[in-house]
Scaffold this motif. Structure first.
Motif, PDB file in Angstrom:
ATOM      1  N   GLY A 154       1.218   5.421   0.702  1.00  0.00           N
ATOM      2  CA  GLY A 154       0.723   6.377   1.301  1.00  0.00           C
ATOM      3  C   GLY A 154       1.394   7.756   0.965  1.00  0.00           C
ATOM      4  N   ALA A 181       0.884  -1.072  -0.027  1.00  0.00           N
ATOM      5  CA  ALA A 181      -0.060  -0.136   0.120  1.00  0.00           C
ATOM      6  C   ALA A 181       0.888   1.154   0.035  1.00  0.00           C
ATOM      7  N   SER A 222      -4.540   1.146  -1.952  1.00  0.00           N
ATOM      8  CA  SER A 222      -4.093  -0.123  -1.732  1.00  0.00           C
ATOM      9  C   SER A 222      -3.226  -0.532  -2.789  1.00  0.00           C
ATOM     10  N   THR A 251      -9.042   3.458  -1.736  1.00  0.00           N
ATOM     11  CA  THR A 251      -8.188   4.746  -1.367  1.00  0.00           C
ATOM     12  C   THR A 251      -8.926   5.493  -0.319  1.00  0.00           C
ATOM     13  N   ASN A 309      -3.375  -0.381   3.975  1.00  0.00           N
ATOM     14  CA  ASN A 309      -3.670   0.976   4.069  1.00  0.00           C
ATOM     15  C   ASN A 309      -3.753   1.574   5.559  1.00  0.00           C
ATOM     16  N   VAL A 344      -3.997   7.484   0.988  1.00  0.00           N
ATOM     17  CA  VAL A 344      -3.299   6.236   0.687  1.00  0.00           C
ATOM     18  C   VAL A 344      -4.143   5.315  -0.153  1.00  0.00           C
TER      19      VAL A 344
END
Length: 122
Positions: free
Chosen positions: A35, A33, A52, A58, A102, A50
C-alpha cells in the motif's frame, strides 16, 4: 522481516508528475499486498492506493483515482506510484507499507518505509 525504502519524492509544480518507488528487502516481497499512504502536516495518515500480491487487484482513494497508478515488479521487489496531474493538496509525506491483504486501514499493515516528501507548488 521486510525493510522498505521509498524514493522519488521532490518538489513539483501543480499539474506535474512524479514517480515514487519503494524497494523491499528479502525474498518474501511477493507474499505481501503493498500500500501507499500519505500524511500531511496536522492530518492523520490516509490511504492512497493498494495492490495485491500478484498485482492483479488495485484500489485507490477517491481523491487520487484517475490520476495515480500503483504497480509492482515482484522480480525487482519494488512497488511504484505514478502520480500525474498533481495538485497542491497532494503535498504530504508518502509511505509504502506491506501487509497480508489489500486494506485501507494503515493499522493492518506490518511494515513501513521511512517516507518520502512530495511537495506540490500551486
Amino acid at each position: 522481516q521486510v525493510q522498505l525504502v521509498e524514493s522519488g519524492g521532490g518538489l513539483v509544480q501543480a499539474g506535474g508528475s512524479l514517480r515514487l518507488s519503494c524497494a523491499a528487502s528479502g525474498r518474501t516481497f511477493r507474499r505481501y499486498a503493498m500500500g501507499w499512504f500519505r500524511q500531511a502536516p496536522g492530518k492523520e495518515r490516509e490511504f492512497v492506493a493498494v495492490i495485491s500480491q500478484s498485482g492483479g487487484i488495485t484500489y485507490y482513494s477517491d481523491s487520487v483515482k484517475g490520476r495515480f497508478t500503483i504497480s509492482r515488479d515482484n522480480a525487482k521487489n519494488t512497488v511504484y506510484l505514478q502520480m500525474n496531474s498533481l495538485k497542491f493538496e497532494d503535498t504530504a509525506v508518502y509511505y509504502c507499507a506491506a501487509g497480508s491483504r489489500n486494506d485501507y486501514d494503515p493499522a493492518l499493515y506490518d511494515y513501513w518505509g521511512q517516507g518520502t516528501q512530495v511537495t506540490v507548488s500551486s
